[in-house]
Design a protein around this motif. Sequence first.
Motif, PDB file in Angstrom:
ATOM      1  N   PHE A 291       0.932  -1.312  -0.128  1.00  0.00           N
ATOM      2  CA  PHE A 291      -0.003  -0.026  -0.142  1.00  0.00           C
ATOM      3  C   PHE A 291       0.883   1.218   0.032  1.00  0.00           C
ATOM      4  O   PHE A 291       0.557   2.299  -0.865  1.00  0.00           O
ATOM      5  CB  PHE A 291      -0.865  -0.147   1.175  1.00  0.00           C
ATOM      6  CG  PHE A 291      -1.708   1.305   1.343  1.00  0.00           C
ATOM      7  CD1 PHE A 291      -2.564   1.895   0.779  1.00  0.00           C
ATOM      8  CD2 PHE A 291      -1.276   2.004   2.463  1.00  0.00           C
ATOM      9  CE1 PHE A 291      -3.270   2.969   0.892  1.00  0.00           C
ATOM     10  CE2 PHE A 291      -1.971   3.374   2.910  1.00  0.00           C
ATOM     11  CZ  PHE A 291      -2.838   3.812   1.957  1.00  0.00           C
ATOM     12  N   ASN A 292       1.872   1.203   0.681  1.00  0.00           N
ATOM     13  CA  ASN A 292       2.794   2.558   1.018  1.00  0.00           C
ATOM     14  C   ASN A 292       4.291   2.049   0.800  1.00  0.00           C
ATOM     15  O   ASN A 292       4.844   1.181   1.791  1.00  0.00           O
ATOM     16  CB  ASN A 292       2.557   3.164   2.343  1.00  0.00           C
ATOM     17  CG  ASN A 292       2.648   2.226   3.412  1.00  0.00           C
ATOM     18  OD1 ASN A 292       2.171   0.983   3.451  1.00  0.00           O
ATOM     19  ND2 ASN A 292       3.343   2.509   4.654  1.00  0.00           N
ATOM     20  N   ILE A 311      -1.134  -5.512   1.108  1.00  0.00           N
ATOM     21  CA  ILE A 311      -2.537  -5.810   0.431  1.00  0.00           C
ATOM     22  C   ILE A 311      -2.633  -6.994  -0.170  1.00  0.00           C
ATOM     23  O   ILE A 311      -1.797  -7.425  -1.163  1.00  0.00           O
ATOM     24  CB  ILE A 311      -3.061  -4.599  -0.379  1.00  0.00           C
ATOM     25  CG1 ILE A 311      -3.010  -3.262  -0.004  1.00  0.00           C
ATOM     26  CG2 ILE A 311      -4.587  -4.991  -0.847  1.00  0.00           C
ATOM     27  CD1 ILE A 311      -3.588  -3.018   1.239  1.00  0.00           C
ATOM     28  N   PHE A 339      -5.418   4.351   8.122  1.00  0.00           N
ATOM     29  CA  PHE A 339      -5.491   3.498   6.733  1.00  0.00           C
ATOM     30  C   PHE A 339      -6.645   3.192   6.267  1.00  0.00           C
ATOM     31  O   PHE A 339      -7.047   3.078   5.030  1.00  0.00           O
ATOM     32  CB  PHE A 339      -4.467   2.308   7.053  1.00  0.00           C
ATOM     33  CG  PHE A 339      -4.616   1.020   6.167  1.00  0.00           C
ATOM     34  CD1 PHE A 339      -3.820   1.117   5.083  1.00  0.00           C
ATOM     35  CD2 PHE A 339      -5.529   0.226   6.145  1.00  0.00           C
ATOM     36  CE1 PHE A 339      -4.025   0.411   3.814  1.00  0.00           C
ATOM     37  CE2 PHE A 339      -5.702  -0.641   4.903  1.00  0.00           C
ATOM     38  CZ  PHE A 339      -4.927  -0.600   3.981  1.00  0.00           C
ATOM     39  N   TYR A 343      -7.861   3.905   2.514  1.00  0.00           N
ATOM     40  CA  TYR A 343      -7.976   2.784   1.458  1.00  0.00           C
ATOM     41  C   TYR A 343      -9.069   2.319   1.099  1.00  0.00           C
ATOM     42  O   TYR A 343      -9.484   2.141  -0.046  1.00  0.00           O
ATOM     43  CB  TYR A 343      -7.093   1.641   2.385  1.00  0.00           C
ATOM     44  CG  TYR A 343      -6.932   0.420   1.168  1.00  0.00           C
ATOM     45  CD1 TYR A 343      -6.036   0.455   0.031  1.00  0.00           C
ATOM     46  CD2 TYR A 343      -7.923  -0.577   1.158  1.00  0.00           C
ATOM     47  CE1 TYR A 343      -5.892  -0.375  -0.749  1.00  0.00           C
ATOM     48  CE2 TYR A 343      -7.727  -1.744   0.262  1.00  0.00           C
ATOM     49  CZ  TYR A 343      -6.802  -1.409  -0.523  1.00  0.00           C
ATOM     50  OH  TYR A 343      -6.787  -2.500  -1.494  1.00  0.00           O
TER      51      TYR A 343
END
Length: 344
Positions: A291-292, A311, A339, A343
Amino acid sequence: MVFSEILINWYEQNKRDLPWRKTTNPYHIWLSEIILQQTRVNQGLTYYNKFVNTFPDIKDLATADEEKILKLWQGLGYYSRARNLHFSAKYITNELNGKFPNTYKDLLKLKGVGDYTASAIASISYNKPCAVVDGNVYRVLARYFGIKTAINSPEGIKYFKKLATQLLDINNPATFNQAIMEFGAIQCKPKNPDCNTCPLQNSCKAFSNKTIDKLPVKHKKLTIKNRFFNYLVIINANNNIIINQRTGKGIWENLYEFPLIETHQEIDINELILMDEFQQIITEKSEISLFNHKPITHKLSHQHLSVKFWIITTKKKYKNSISLDRLKKYPVPTLINNFIEVYF
DNA sequence: AATTCGGGGGT
DNA sequence: ACCCCAGAATT
């Protein structure tokens, strides 16, 4: 005029309009004091209103699920306050027949209530002559009397408590206690105190000694730990998500989070999928993405968390997976909540 | 006596 | 980066 009179006069002219100042109901005062522990008035304000409205009577708090209380507390931090609040609400309701303790000594028996909070409730709700010593009081007294004893040393704690007790206006403990705290919060601030308009200026030791910015003295010993978290955001074919409750001791006790793999340093995807912990959780062929790419730094008072959200989409159906709607009803740390909001 | 419990805001 | 906040419980 004596010290207490000057403070009370200042208070009557400068106090903020706050909801817990419109009542002496011990249940409400207790709620406000627990919420305000190590917490700014502005941050605690909305939480106070939420709790008073959601749990109008202490019995409502006592009979609520812990999860509901933690959810309402979410984002405020120091979650043991919420758990202790619940425990003490049940204790008062069930063991004390709903009768709120009304002495310093009995208040001190409540979980989550220490010297400060017991004194605050005893004085504000019952007008008992108990002096409060919070961070504001330490600062005001250390400056006004030029006291160099560390406020967090055993001698300092005893000394300041004794001094505050001597200064307390025993005819009006509720007002005096709130006055000295409000004075510390608004006028005698930690940084850039407004000495120019201070009614205590001409008798203030620190002002005449030019030591305002050196007082109070506080021993500091803060070692910050770096920790590396890898959260596995596992999304099933039916769009359900896996979530675990934190148990035992440590941060965020009893709150929920995604399956977590903690490492000693930052890792990449190749290192992640080789880990035993990972293979025990992820047994099916899955798609993994990050994700990051830059780890998220989440700072707690004594830990810096470096966090990656992985993810993982899979067709497998996990037993303890829940829908997104359910997920949003669970109490989660701010890190997780941030988050989820970005997301999903 | 020291450490551990959050998160937000100020400097 | 460091400090502080209507502190308390645990080690």
